[in-house]
Design a protein around this motif. Structure first.
Motif, PDB file in Angstrom:
ATOM      1  N   VAL A  48       0.871  -1.182   0.000  1.00 48.98           N
ATOM      2  CA  VAL A  48       0.000   0.000   0.000  1.00 48.98           C
ATOM      3  C   VAL A  48       0.903   1.226   0.000  1.00 48.98           C
ATOM      4  N   ILE A  49       0.797   2.025  -1.053  1.00 49.62           N
ATOM      5  CA  ILE A  49       1.670   3.189  -1.220  1.00 49.62           C
ATOM      6  C   ILE A  49       0.804   4.444  -1.183  1.00 49.62           C
ATOM      7  N   VAL A  50       0.901   5.190  -0.084  1.00 52.49           N
ATOM      8  CA  VAL A  50       0.068   6.373   0.098  1.00 52.49           C
ATOM      9  C   VAL A  50       0.807   7.624  -0.382  1.00 52.49           C
ATOM     10  N   MET A  51       0.102   8.758  -0.402  1.00 53.20           N
ATOM     11  CA  MET A  51       0.706   9.991  -0.912  1.00 53.20           C
ATOM     12  C   MET A  51       1.882  10.460  -0.066  1.00 53.20           C
ATOM     13  N   TYR A  74      -3.666 -11.626   4.773  1.00 54.84           N
ATOM     14  CA  TYR A  74      -2.636 -11.166   3.840  1.00 54.84           C
ATOM     15  C   TYR A  74      -1.652 -10.253   4.557  1.00 54.84           C
ATOM     16  N   GLU A  75      -0.406 -10.301   4.110  1.00 55.94           N
ATOM     17  CA  GLU A  75       0.599  -9.376   4.625  1.00 55.94           C
ATOM     18  C   GLU A  75       0.451  -8.040   3.907  1.00 55.94           C
ATOM     19  N   VAL A  76       0.308  -6.972   4.675  1.00 58.04           N
ATOM     20  CA  VAL A  76       0.126  -5.638   4.098  1.00 58.04           C
ATOM     21  C   VAL A  76       1.247  -4.727   4.582  1.00 58.04           C
ATOM     22  N   ASN A  77       1.985  -4.165   3.641  1.00 60.37           N
ATOM     23  CA  ASN A  77       3.058  -3.222   3.961  1.00 60.37           C
ATOM     24  C   ASN A  77       2.672  -1.839   3.447  1.00 60.37           C
ATOM     25  N   VAL A  78       2.681  -0.864   4.351  1.00 60.03           N
ATOM     26  CA  VAL A  78       2.276   0.497   3.999  1.00 60.03           C
ATOM     27  C   VAL A  78       3.503   1.408   3.983  1.00 60.03           C
ATOM     28  N   ALA A  97       8.044  -2.195  -5.425  1.00 65.68           N
ATOM     29  CA  ALA A  97       7.025  -3.207  -5.155  1.00 65.68           C
ATOM     30  C   ALA A  97       6.945  -4.207  -6.302  1.00 65.68           C
ATOM     31  N   VAL A  98       7.056  -3.705  -7.524  1.00 66.36           N
ATOM     32  CA  VAL A  98       7.044  -4.590  -8.694  1.00 66.36           C
ATOM     33  C   VAL A  98       8.256  -5.516  -8.661  1.00 66.36           C
ATOM     34  N   ASN A 100       9.863  -6.530  -6.137  1.00 66.54           N
ATOM     35  CA  ASN A 100       9.720  -7.481  -5.031  1.00 66.54           C
ATOM     36  C   ASN A 100       8.603  -8.504  -5.263  1.00 66.54           C
ATOM     37  N   HIS A 101       7.976  -8.442  -6.441  1.00 69.17           N
ATOM     38  CA  HIS A 101       6.959  -9.427  -6.839  1.00 69.17           C
ATOM     39  C   HIS A 101       5.793  -9.514  -5.851  1.00 69.17           C
ATOM     40  N   VAL A 102       5.291  -8.358  -5.406  1.00 70.78           N
ATOM     41  CA  VAL A 102       4.120  -8.372  -4.534  1.00 70.78           C
ATOM     42  C   VAL A 102       2.907  -8.875  -5.307  1.00 70.78           C
ATOM     43  N   GLY A 103       1.907  -9.316  -4.567  1.00 70.92           N
ATOM     44  CA  GLY A 103       0.708  -9.822  -5.226  1.00 70.92           C
ATOM     45  C   GLY A 103      -0.126  -8.723  -5.849  1.00 70.92           C
ATOM     46  N   ALA A 104      -0.110  -7.532  -5.232  1.00 67.35           N
ATOM     47  CA  ALA A 104      -0.873  -6.399  -5.755  1.00 67.35           C
ATOM     48  C   ALA A 104      -0.375  -5.119  -5.103  1.00 67.35           C
ATOM     49  N   ILE A 105      -0.671  -3.991  -5.741  1.00 64.37           N
ATOM     50  CA  ILE A 105      -0.317  -2.671  -5.220  1.00 64.37           C
ATOM     51  C   ILE A 105      -1.596  -1.865  -5.031  1.00 64.37           C
TER      52      ILE A 105
END
Length: 338
Positions: A48-51, A74-78, A97-98, A100-105
């Motif tokens: 999760v990439i915030v402003m 799910y593991e969530v990294n902010v 994030a790409v 690191n092959h995350v499942g989604a952004i």
């Protein structure tokens, strides 16, 4: 050695080789299972990439994201840059994030036009992207799976209509906005401006303070000096609203001037509860973070999601600030466990 003994020895050797080969079977299977688990582990990670992570608002988004991650396993990294104006840092975070092959952004783009190229890279790499809070500035909707947030123009208009109901026709209003050219703040300012002018208010200034409280203090002080009969300040985020109130308080005009922000941050809620800041338009940040991660999980699991989800807004003032804050505090406290 007799032929019979040679044959027996050869048979024993063959049997031992077969046993050794059979023994390798479970080991190969274990390696395969390990690889599958590793792949599954990657898919269970969401970035999760915030402003930015310099305001209460984004920490509330973080809380909602973590609540969803815990609920669905799910593991969530902010993460987020230090400033909402740092689009370079945010772009790098998307690309990391790409890599690191995350499942989604889940992305709240601080520069919706600049971040298009980074989202394109995510799509090319097969990493699905959910956009929250501010719509990506592109006509190619295939770049992202879903947008979750509030139309900022409509939200700004709602704030303007609320302020107009508290003012008299002809009252002077100043708008303090975020970075010039940033669509989120353009829309929040334009929506409020249109609603206030339609109600007969006089807009005396629209000045940027780059989402910074200190800059907003200076901007508001200058406006007060040139327009001492100002009746209202509207800011396109709460940090700037708190800065504007600080200037108003220093000028001894606090009983005459309405100050409203946008976001529903902790600082703004505390100020409203203390009878200082008049109101804030909240975009339900906890729900926004929660729904963003939930949508990302549904995409990872092969489910369909809505392309656009309106998260709604709520105006928080002295009448509802207590109940609104209690609900937020409970959810934030829960999220800190994860």
């Amino acid at each position: 050695m007799s032929k019979k003994r040679k044959w027996l020895a050869l048979t024993m050797i063959m049997a031992m080789l077969l046993s050794a080969m059979t023994g390798c079977g479970p080991s190969q299977s274990a390696d395969t299972d390990s690889d599958a688990d590793s792949s599954s582990g990657e898919k269970k990670s969401i970035s999760v990439i915030v402003m930015a992570l310099n305001s209460d608002y984004w920490h509330m988004v973080e809380a909602g994201a973590k609540l969803a991650g815990n609920e669905f396993g799910y593991e969530v990294n902010v993460v987020g840059p230090n400033s909402e104006s740092d689009s370079v840092a945010q772009s790098n975070m998307v690309e990391d994030a790409v890599t690191n092959h995350v499942g989604a952004i889940v992305l709240a783009p601080n520069e919706p036009k600049v971040l298009v190229s980074s989202v394109q890279k995510a799509k090319d790499a097969g990493v699905p992207v959910i956009i929250i809070d501010a719509a990506l500035q592109t006509d190619d909707e295939s770049l992202y799976e879903s947008f979750i947030g509030t139309g900022n123009y409509e939200a700004g208009k709602t704030a303007g209509e609320y302020l107009a109901s508290k003012l008299q026709k002809g009252d002077k209003v100043a708008l303090i906005r975020g970075l010039v050219g940033q669509p989120t703040h353009d829309e929040r300012a334009n929506g409020a401006k249109d609603a206030l002018e339609a109600a007969g208010m006089q807009i005396v200034a629209i000045q940027p303070a780059d989402s910074d409280r200190g800059k907003a203090v200076n901007v508001a002080e200058n406006i007060i000096q040139t327009t001492p009969d100002i009746k209202c300040f509207y800011a396109t985020n709460d940090e700037m609203a708190l800065g504007a109130y600080q200037a108003v308080e220093g000028s001894q005009l606090q009983k005459q001037v309405i100050v409203m922000g946008f976001d529903g941050s902790f600082g703004a809620l505390d100020s409203i509860a203390e009878g200082k800041l008049s109101a804030s338009l909240a975009q339900k940040p906890i729900e926004e973070g929660y729904l963003g991660v939930k949508a990302a999980i549904e995409v990872i699991e092969g489910k369909s999601v809505e392309k656009k989800v309106n998260n709604g807004v709520v105006i928080v003032d002295k009448d509802n600030v207590k109940s609104f804050r209690e609900e937020i505090d409970a959810k934030v406290a829960e999220s800190k466990k994860y």
